[in-house]
Design an enzyme around this catalytic site. Structure first.
Site, PDB file in Angstrom:
ATOM      1  N   CYS A   1       0.839  -1.211   0.000  1.00 45.17           N
ATOM      2  CA  CYS A   1       0.000   0.000   0.000  1.00 45.17           C
ATOM      3  C   CYS A   1       0.875   1.262   0.000  1.00 45.17           C
ATOM      4  O   CYS A   1       0.615   2.212  -0.743  1.00 45.17           O
ATOM      5  CB  CYS A   1      -0.928  -0.032   1.215  1.00 45.17           C
ATOM      6  SG  CYS A   1      -2.035   1.379   1.300  1.00 45.17           S
ATOM      7  N   CYS A   2       1.948   1.259   0.834  1.00 42.11           N
ATOM      8  CA  CYS A   2       2.846   2.417   0.879  1.00 42.11           C
ATOM      9  C   CYS A   2       3.524   2.629  -0.467  1.00 42.11           C
ATOM     10  O   CYS A   2       3.756   3.763  -0.895  1.00 42.11           O
ATOM     11  CB  CYS A   2       3.905   2.235   1.963  1.00 42.11           C
ATOM     12  SG  CYS A   2       3.370   2.670   3.620  1.00 42.11           S
TER      13      CYS A   2
ATOM     14  N   CYS B   1      -2.823   3.818  10.026  1.00 47.29           N
ATOM     15  CA  CYS B   1      -1.511   3.256  10.366  1.00 47.29           C
ATOM     16  C   CYS B   1      -0.768   4.101  11.394  1.00 47.29           C
ATOM     17  O   CYS B   1       0.450   3.958  11.558  1.00 47.29           O
ATOM     18  CB  CYS B   1      -0.662   3.114   9.109  1.00 47.29           C
ATOM     19  SG  CYS B   1      -1.468   2.172   7.814  1.00 47.29           S
TER      20      CYS B   1
ATOM     21  N   CYS C   1       8.452   3.345   5.572  1.00 46.51           N
ATOM     22  CA  CYS C   1       7.462   3.397   4.492  1.00 46.51           C
ATOM     23  C   CYS C   1       8.062   3.207   3.114  1.00 46.51           C
ATOM     24  O   CYS C   1       7.337   3.096   2.135  1.00 46.51           O
ATOM     25  CB  CYS C   1       6.709   4.718   4.536  1.00 46.51           C
ATOM     26  SG  CYS C   1       7.783   6.138   4.342  1.00 46.51           S
TER      27      CYS C   1
HETATM   28  S1  SF4 Z   1       0.742   4.346   5.868  1.00 46.11           S
HETATM   29 FE1  SF4 Z   1      -0.895   2.786   5.769  1.00 46.11          FE
HETATM   30  S2  SF4 Z   1      -2.582   3.652   4.561  1.00 46.11           S
HETATM   31 FE2  SF4 Z   1      -0.764   4.982   4.290  1.00 46.11          FE
HETATM   32  S3  SF4 Z   1       0.157   4.254   2.404  1.00 46.11           S
HETATM   33 FE3  SF4 Z   1       1.174   3.118   4.062  1.00 46.11          FE
HETATM   34  S4  SF4 Z   1      -0.010   1.242   4.413  1.00 46.11           S
HETATM   35 FE4  SF4 Z   1      -1.247   2.619   3.113  1.00 46.11          FE
END
Ligand code: SF4
Length: 342
Positions: free
Chosen positions: A212-213, A304, A329
């Site tokens: 997701c990141c 998160c 991240c």
């Molecule tokens: S911090 Fe969480 S919601 Fe944001 S991009 Fe990363 S995994 Fe996705």
């Protein structure tokens, strides 16, 4: 080159009005740091260093400036135009091309410099295409310091689509207060739809945040940084992760840069502690994310990020369901994902 400014100190102990105005003018143009030394011509002391310099160069009134020991300027504007601006643009051989700089030497030279001096160096070295990355948290300090230099830069922020309302409010407050160009980097719609349609909106709780990141943060930032010579981050050593404990103030970016497309990363707040950052925010009444008042130390996306308790580290508030080793991240350390198609 050396530039000495001579100011006049009145019998009252105050600087003369013209000297105050001259300093304000240089500060407003971001040129004050190019003055190497200030000497006082004390009204009550004929032997004061500035008074002796005035006699030697036959100057009747301060403020005046001595460049390289012999060239005298009595006009602040002329000095700014003929000396200081040129000096600012050549101090590190500024070509806007990162290949021309010895980054290792710069990192050593700037290791103990102030955050503002480091930011000034970056903006003078790499020019107005330098991106200052703003996450909507304590890195607002870097925005304030960059604005104070008076040099142009572009503010870049990533709208992952999952930020807290408080973060969006801060980003907008900063844009308005500092009047800077704001580049909002967003995820690619197709990539995002493919992810959430296949795995839902909270897949990171199941199989980790990296995927997701990568889509919501890393690739958008990569696109925003493409073609730029350098970017400035708000990273600090006291953020607590293993990748940040050895953080240099200047380094080659190994995530977004490559041998063929070098990118320099500048970390002006590397040496600062949380206490220094917050003292600065309060002293200068800088807008900050309201979540900090509710126990949030490090702020990222809403699902998160959580507040931390006494005794927990800053990073305990991020991706707390994962192990320490994976809690980055991907913006500052390569993730496990393949980026060849970034
Ligand atoms: S911090 Fe969480 S919601 Fe944001 S991009 Fe990363 S995994 Fe996705």
């Amino acid at each position: 080159m050396s530039v000495v400014m001579v100011k006049k100190r009145l019998a009252s102990g105050e600087p003369c009005r013209k000297c105050i105005q001259a300093e304000e003018l240089l500060r407003s143009r971001g040129l004050w740091d190019s003055i190497d030394e200030v000497l006082w011509a004390d009204e009550l002391d004929p032997g004061s260093p500035g008074t002796l310099l005035a006699h030697r160069h036959q100057v009747a009134e301060a403020p005046f400036y001595v460049v390289d020991g012999d060239r005298v300027y009595t006009s602040t504007l002329l000095l700014a135009r003929e000396v200081l601006r040129h000096r600012a643009s050549t101090v590190v051989g500024a070509t806007g091309e990162s290949e021309d700089l010895d980054i290792g030497a710069a990192a050593v030279r700037l290791a103990d410099a102030t955050p503002k001096a480091i930011i000034r160096w970056a903006l003078e070295s790499f020019g107005s295409r330098t991106a200052l990355a703003f996450s909507g948290a304590e890195d607002v300090v870097a925005v304030h310091l960059a604005a104070e230099t008076g040099l142009p830069f572009e503010l870049v922020t990533i709208d992952t689509g999952r930020l807290h309302p408080e973060t969006y409010e801060l980003i907008e407050a900063v844009r308005q207060r500092y009047g800077v160009d704001l580049v909002v980097a967003a995820p690619d719609t197709g990539e995002l739809e493919a992810l959430v349609n296949a795995k839902g909106l909270f897949s990171f709780y199941e199989d980790g945040h990296a995927e997701c990141c990568e889509i919501r943060k890393v690739r958008p930032l990569g696109r925003a940084l493409a073609g730029r010579p350098a970017w400035i981050t708000g990273q600090r050593r006291d953020h607590g992760s293993a990748t940040r404990s050895e953080l240099a103030v200047v380094e080659r970016d190994r995530v977004f840069g490559s041998a063929g497309r070098p990118l320099i990363k500048v970390n002006p707040l590397a040496n600062w502690t949380s206490e220094q950052v917050w003292a600065f925010i309060r002293e200068h009444q800088i807008p900050y994310n309201a979540l900090h008042d509710r126990g949030y130390a490090s702020i990222g996306c809403a699902p998160c990020t959580r507040a931390i308790s006494a005794g927990e580290s800053v990073r305990d508030g991020r991706w707390w369901w994962e192990s320490d080793e994976t809690r980055e991240c991907g913006l500052h350390a390569p993730s496990s994902l393949d980026r060849r198609d970034r």
